[in-house]
Write an enzyme that holds these catalytic residues in place. Structure first.
Site, short mmCIF file in Angstrom:
data_model
loop_
_atom_site.label_atom_id
_atom_site.label_comp_id
_atom_site.label_asym_id
_atom_site.label_seq_id
_atom_site.Cartn_x
_atom_site.Cartn_y
_atom_site.Cartn_z
N THR A 1 157.38 5.01 -110.57
CA THR A 1 157.76 5.29 -109.18
C THR A 1 157.83 3.99 -108.38
O THR A 1 158.73 3.80 -107.56
CB THR A 1 156.75 6.26 -108.55
OG1 THR A 1 156.73 7.45 -109.34
CG2 THR A 1 157.12 6.63 -107.13
N GLU B 1 147.45 11.35 -105.04
CA GLU B 1 148.65 10.84 -105.69
C GLU B 1 148.89 9.38 -105.34
O GLU B 1 149.42 8.61 -106.13
CB GLU B 1 149.85 11.70 -105.31
CG GLU B 1 150.92 11.66 -106.38
CD GLU B 1 152.30 11.96 -105.83
OE1 GLU B 1 152.40 12.45 -104.70
OE2 GLU B 1 153.25 11.67 -106.55
N1 HSE Z 1 160.22 11.00 -103.11
C1 HSE Z 1 159.53 10.15 -104.05
C2 HSE Z 1 160.53 9.16 -104.63
C3 HSE Z 1 159.00 11.02 -105.16
O1 HSE Z 1 161.65 9.58 -104.96
O2 HSE Z 1 160.19 7.99 -104.75
C4 HSE Z 1 157.94 10.32 -105.93
O3 HSE Z 1 156.71 10.41 -105.23
#
Ligand code: HSE
Length: 291
Positions: free
Chosen positions: A168, A120
């Site tokens: 992201t 990922e």
């Molecule tokens: N915990 C991560 C975020 C999820 O909120 O950026 C995405 O990988």
């Protein structure tokens, strides 16, 4: 040839930033693997035109490399990329489970979590376990540097995915650098409430514990209509509403009987802003399944 289905996941759940995650019953990615001399990747399905097939740039290529398991890998995307529903994590999780089996690597499900997280990282730039852990193990997961804890929970959820793209990387740039002690106290209380709710299959406690005043408000700015959708979901009976992962999906917890009304309310609220959206009436589900 082996086939694995890995579910969409929702990370954070508000108060558990980078720690909490849940597997969703739907949607899901399907990954098929066949032994080969070198890794090749074909991608079809939702948003496949945006996903690179070069093994060095694709999440499953990194997983094949980490397991020393070259294969012809076919990914059928049920989960649109950049949705906040763990799209890349699902493909990575499915590939890790499938290739571990295909090459008889003998790794446990828990041992496959960091392998899939490395995959990922190829797309998100950072290795997080909070999506890959539930995609592999199922249920509600708590991912910490000490390992992953998993709770088999049953809570109705509604995930509403607007036709907005939030990467992201961008969503991580807006996360505040620090927090006040009062915010820390509130967050610990909410995270503990949510965890208790998961143990009791209690949508009220889970919903209450989804509240977050630190990361979620900063990210809400990236989602056109977030506040209106959140309010509409509460009016329709949601017990808690927050951003799923890095967004733009908005996720709500509710009682079984309110799931349809909550989904319709969220769709209508996005539509009022001129934003198309899709809704998944779902629940906490199992992890990657080998066929
Ligand atoms: N915990 C991560 C975020 C999820 O909120 O950026 C995405 O990988």
């Amino acid at each position: 040839m082996l086939t694995v289905r890995a579910p969409a996941t929702s990370a954070n759940l508000g108060s558990g930033f980078d720690v909490f995650g849940v597997a969703l019953e739907r949607p899901a990615d399907i990954v098929r693997v066949e032994k080969a001399d070198r890794t090749t990747i074909d991608v079809t399905g939702a948003g496949s035109q945006y996903i690179p097939e070069d093994p060095e740039k694709n999440t499953v290529g990194a997983v094949a490399e980490a397991l020393d398991a070259p294969a012809h890998i076919r990914i059928d995307k049920g989960i649109r990329p950049a949705s906040g529903l763990g799209s890349s994590a699902a493909s990575a999780a499915a590939a890790a489970v499938a290739l571990n089996e295909l090459y008889d690597r003998g790794k446990s499900r828990e041992e496959l979590v960091p392998v899939a997280a490395e995959g990922e990282a190829v797309v998100s730039g950072d290795a997080h376990d909070d999506n890959v852990a539930p995609a592999i193990l199922g249920g509600f997961t708590i991912a910490t540097p000490g390992g992953v804890r998993c709770v088999d929970a049953d809570v109705p959820l509604v995930a509403c995915l607007p036709d907005i793209v939030v990467s992201t990387r961008d969503a991580r740039r807006v996360v505040p650098d620090g927090m006040r002690v009062s915010e820390l106290v509130e967050t610990v209380g909410n995270a503990a409430t949510l965890t208790t709710g998961m143990h009791r299959d209690d949508p009220e406690l889970v919903g209450e514990g989804m509240y977050d005043s630190v990361v979620t408000p900063a990210r809400a700015e990236l989602i056109d209509g977030y506040d209106a959708v959140r309010e509409a979901a509460f009016e329709a009976g949601a017990t808690g509403v927050t951003i799923s992962g890095a967004g733009p999906t908005v996720i709500a917890a509710c009682h079984e009987g309110d799931r349809r009304a909550v989904g319709v309310a969220m769709l209508d609220a996005f539509e009022d802003r001129g934003v198309d959206a899709w809704v998944y009436q779902t629940a906490i589900g199992g992890g990657a399944t080998l066929y």
